[in-house]
Design an enzyme around this catalytic site. Structure first.
Site, PDB file in Angstrom:
ATOM      1  CG  ASP A 184      -1.921  -0.814   1.309  1.00  0.00           C
ATOM      2  OD1 ASP A 184      -1.988  -1.093  -0.134  1.00  0.00           O
ATOM      3  OD2 ASP A 184      -2.674  -1.669   2.459  1.00  0.00           O
ATOM      4  CE1 TYR A 201       3.676  -6.904   3.928  1.00  0.00           C
ATOM      5  CE2 TYR A 201       2.969  -9.231   3.799  1.00  0.00           C
ATOM      6  CZ  TYR A 201       3.402  -8.217   3.151  1.00  0.00           C
ATOM      7  OH  TYR A 201       2.614  -7.925   2.057  1.00  0.00           O
TER       8      TYR A 201
END
Length: 304
Positions: A73, A132
């Protein structure tokens, strides 16, 4: 895995046999509206990479047909994003090509490595696991040099034991609807994506040499839209609030209601760290040419 040794890529209504390359990227996402290409000249990581590849290969973005392991994003970073692209001609020296690519890319996007994977390799569909990292600056006084890449929580630092207990709640196979924003979670047929995912580990790590800097490492078989940031936001609430703890987080997970979960953590602390693939897909040595192929190549050379 079903693997085909040849690939035909459709471009401008003509089928062309082409070669597929794998590219590993690192980037600072601060200046970009996410990874995925956007029209109207909006600045994205994919747009910059496509422009650089077009400059080096002469292929347009339609022929390059970049596919990444996933979309990051706006404001999210990466150390290990993986994509594949196509070229109509072989690239004989991939190390030199990678160096040239860094010569034309913006300074906040780096090509880590360009390789020749198995011809059937797909950066998205063959990904087995993703990892992540989310960085928390727990110091009372924010480190000004970390402000773009870590979420400062020193004004109300989390209890690290409660943070670890909260992370443990999320490990395993669960329906993660409570931590998924729905707007982009659609499957190819236009329906809702399966919200069940498996988290293999969710570790709370002190960053060596940086007192007060904490790294949350989460590894799973896939993640829903904004799932990591939403989980981190809930974990921070469970490790700082007087009315919510790991037990309440577990109830929230089992309730599968996004409206009951806290707001997600901001994007700038998040990094796509690593994407894992089957080893047999990452490198490929082409088989030796058949007798027919050798004779055809010889005849073509004689004609020239």
């Amino acid at each position: 895995l079903s693997l085909s040794l040849t690939h035909t890529h459709t471009h401008a209504s003509h089928a062309r046999t082409c070669t597929r390359k794998q590219l590993k990227l690192a980037y600072d996402g601060q200046r970009y509206l996410g990874f995925q290409f956007q029209p109207r000249e909006l600045k994205t990581v994919q747009g910059e990479v496509e422009a650089a590849l077009t400059r080096l290969t002469g292929e347009d973005r339609e022929f390059l047909a970049i596919q990444a392991s996933g979309r990051t994003d706006t404001g999210v970073h990466a150390r290990g994003q993986v994509l594949h692209f196509y070229t109509s001609r072989p690239i004989p020296d991939l190390a030199r090509f990678n160096k040239s690519l860094n010569g034309v890319l913006p300074g906040d996007i780096r090509a880590i490595e360009t390789t020749a994977p198995h011809p059937a390799f797909h950066a998205r569909f063959h990904a087995l696991r993703k990892t992540y990292h989310y960085y928390l600056d727990t110091r009372l006084t924010m480190d000004p040099f970390a402000r773009r890449h870590a979420f400062h929580v020193g004004w109300k630092p989390p209890d690290l034991e409660r943070l670890k207990a909260s992370a443990a709640v999320l490990v395993g196979t669960h329906d993660f609807s409570a931590f998924s924003n729905k707007s982009r979670d659609k499957n190819g047929a236009g329906g809702e994506r399966d919200p069940v995912r498996t988290i293999y580990r969710f570790d709370v790590v002190h960053v060596p040499g940086e007192p007060g800097m904490v790294r949350l490492e989460v590894e799973g078989n896939g993640f829903l839209y904004r799932m990591v940031r939403n989980m981190v936001g809930a974990m921070l609430m469970a490790s700082t609030s007087e009315t919510m703890g790991p037990a309440e987080l577990k109830v929230m997970l089992e309730g599968r209601d996004r409206r009951a979960a806290p707001i997600g953590a901001p994007p700038h602390g998040l990094f796509l760290a690593e994407v894992s693939y089957p080893a047999e897909l990452l490198h490929w040595d082409p088989p030796p040419p058949t007798r027919e192929e050798e004779e055809a190549a010889k005849a073509k050379k004689e004609e020239e």
